[in-house]
Design a protein around this motif. Structure first.
Motif: not given
Ligand code: G3P
Length: 226
Positions: A6, A28, A86, A132, A135, A166-167
Motif C-alpha cells: 500500500d 489511493n 478503486k 479500512y 480507521r 487495508a489500513s
Molecule cells: O488505501 C486505503 C487504506 O490503505 C488507507 O490506509 O493507513 O491511510 O488508513 P491508511
C-alpha cells in the motif's frame, strides 16, 4: 492470501518486490499525493517495476458515477490488464461499479467502514471490497471483527468478490485476517517489513554462521563442496 504493497514510493516498491512474494500494489489519492510527482509517471513506473501480471489498484477521483467511469477508463487504458479501479462504496460508486462491470473493468469497492457497504459493492459487481481496519478501530469499533463479518457475508452468499483488507497498523492484524482466510491484504512497507522483524530470527541466522565458521577458513557450502 494475496499480499500487496500500500504505497506509491517507487524505491520502496522496488525494494520490497525484490525480497517478498508480492502480488501487487495498491494506491489511493493520498498515497499518490504524498509523492509530489506527476501521478501518471509514478503509476507507469510502478507498473514497470511490478510487471504486467501483478495487480495494480488505482482510485477514481470524482464523486459522481459518470466521472468515476471516465476516470476508470483512463486508468485502465494507461496501465493495462490486471489494473483494478478503486471506487468509493457510496451510492454513486455502486452505480459506477455496475456500469464498469458491464464494460468489463474490474473494480474494488473502497472506503469500506461497514459490512453493508461491502455487501452492496459486491452485489453491484465489485471484485474486491476494501475495509479500512485501522480507521475502523479509530472510530471505536473493531476493524478486525468488521473485516471478518465482511468475509463471512461474501462466503455465505457465494459472492464473486474477495476482501482486500487495508489500513493496518501492525503485522499481527494482517496475520489474524490471514488465519481467517481473507483473500487479500494490502499493507504499508513498514508493516510488511515487520512480518519478519524479530531479534530471535536475526540471532538464529548469526549463530548458524558463527558455528559453521568454527570449521575453518571457508565460509560457505559452495566453498567446501564446489
Ligand atoms: O488505501 C486505503 C487504506 O490503505 C488507507 O490506509 O493507513 O491511510 O488508513 P491508511
Amino acid at each position: 492470501m494475496k499480499l500487496l504493497i500500500d504505497d506509491a514510493n517507487v524505491e520502496e516498491i522496488q525494494r520490497l518486490v525484490e525480497y517478498y512474494p508480492i502480488d501487487g500494489v495498491t494506491t489511493n489519492p493520498s498515497i499518490l499525493g504524498k509523492q509530489k510527482r506527476n501521478p501518471k509517471e509514478v503509476l507507469l513506473e510502478i507498473r514497470e517495476i511490478i510487471g504486467s501480471d501483478a495487480l495494480l489498484f488505482v482510485q477514481a477521483l470524482p464523486t459522481d458515477a459518470e466521472g468515476m467511469v471516465e476516470d476508470a477508463k483512463a486508468i485502465v487504458k494507461l496501465l493495462g490488464e490486471n489494473t483494478i479501479v478503486k471506487v468509493p462504496s457510496i451510492p454513486e460508486g455502486f452505480k459506477a461499479i455496475r456500469i464498469l462491470k458491464e464494460e468489463g473493468i474490474t473494480t474494488c469497492g473502497t472506503v469500506v467502514f461497514t459490512p453493508m457497504q461491502a455487501y452492496l459493492a459486491a452485489k453491484a459487481g465489485a471484485s474486491y471490497v476494501a475495509p479500512y481496519v485501522n480507521r475502523i478501530d479509530n472510530m471505536g469499533y473493531d476493524g478486525i471483527r468488521v473485516t471478518k463479518e465482511i468475509q463471512d457475508i461474501l462466503v455465505n452468499h457465494h459472492m464473486d468478490c474477495m476482501v482486500l483488507a487495508a489500513s493496518f497498523k501492525n503485522s499481527q492484524q494482517v496475520l489474524e485476517l490471514c488465519e481467517y482466510g481473507i483473500g487479500s491484504a494490502t499493507a504499508a512497507p513498514s508493516v510488511i517489513d515487520a512480518f519478519v522483524k524479530n531479534p530471535a530470527i536475526d540471532r538464529a541466522v548469526e549463530d548458524f554462521i558463527h558455528d559453521f565458521e568454527s570449521l575453518g577458513e571457508k565460509k560457505t557450502m559452495s566453498e567446501y563442496l564446489g
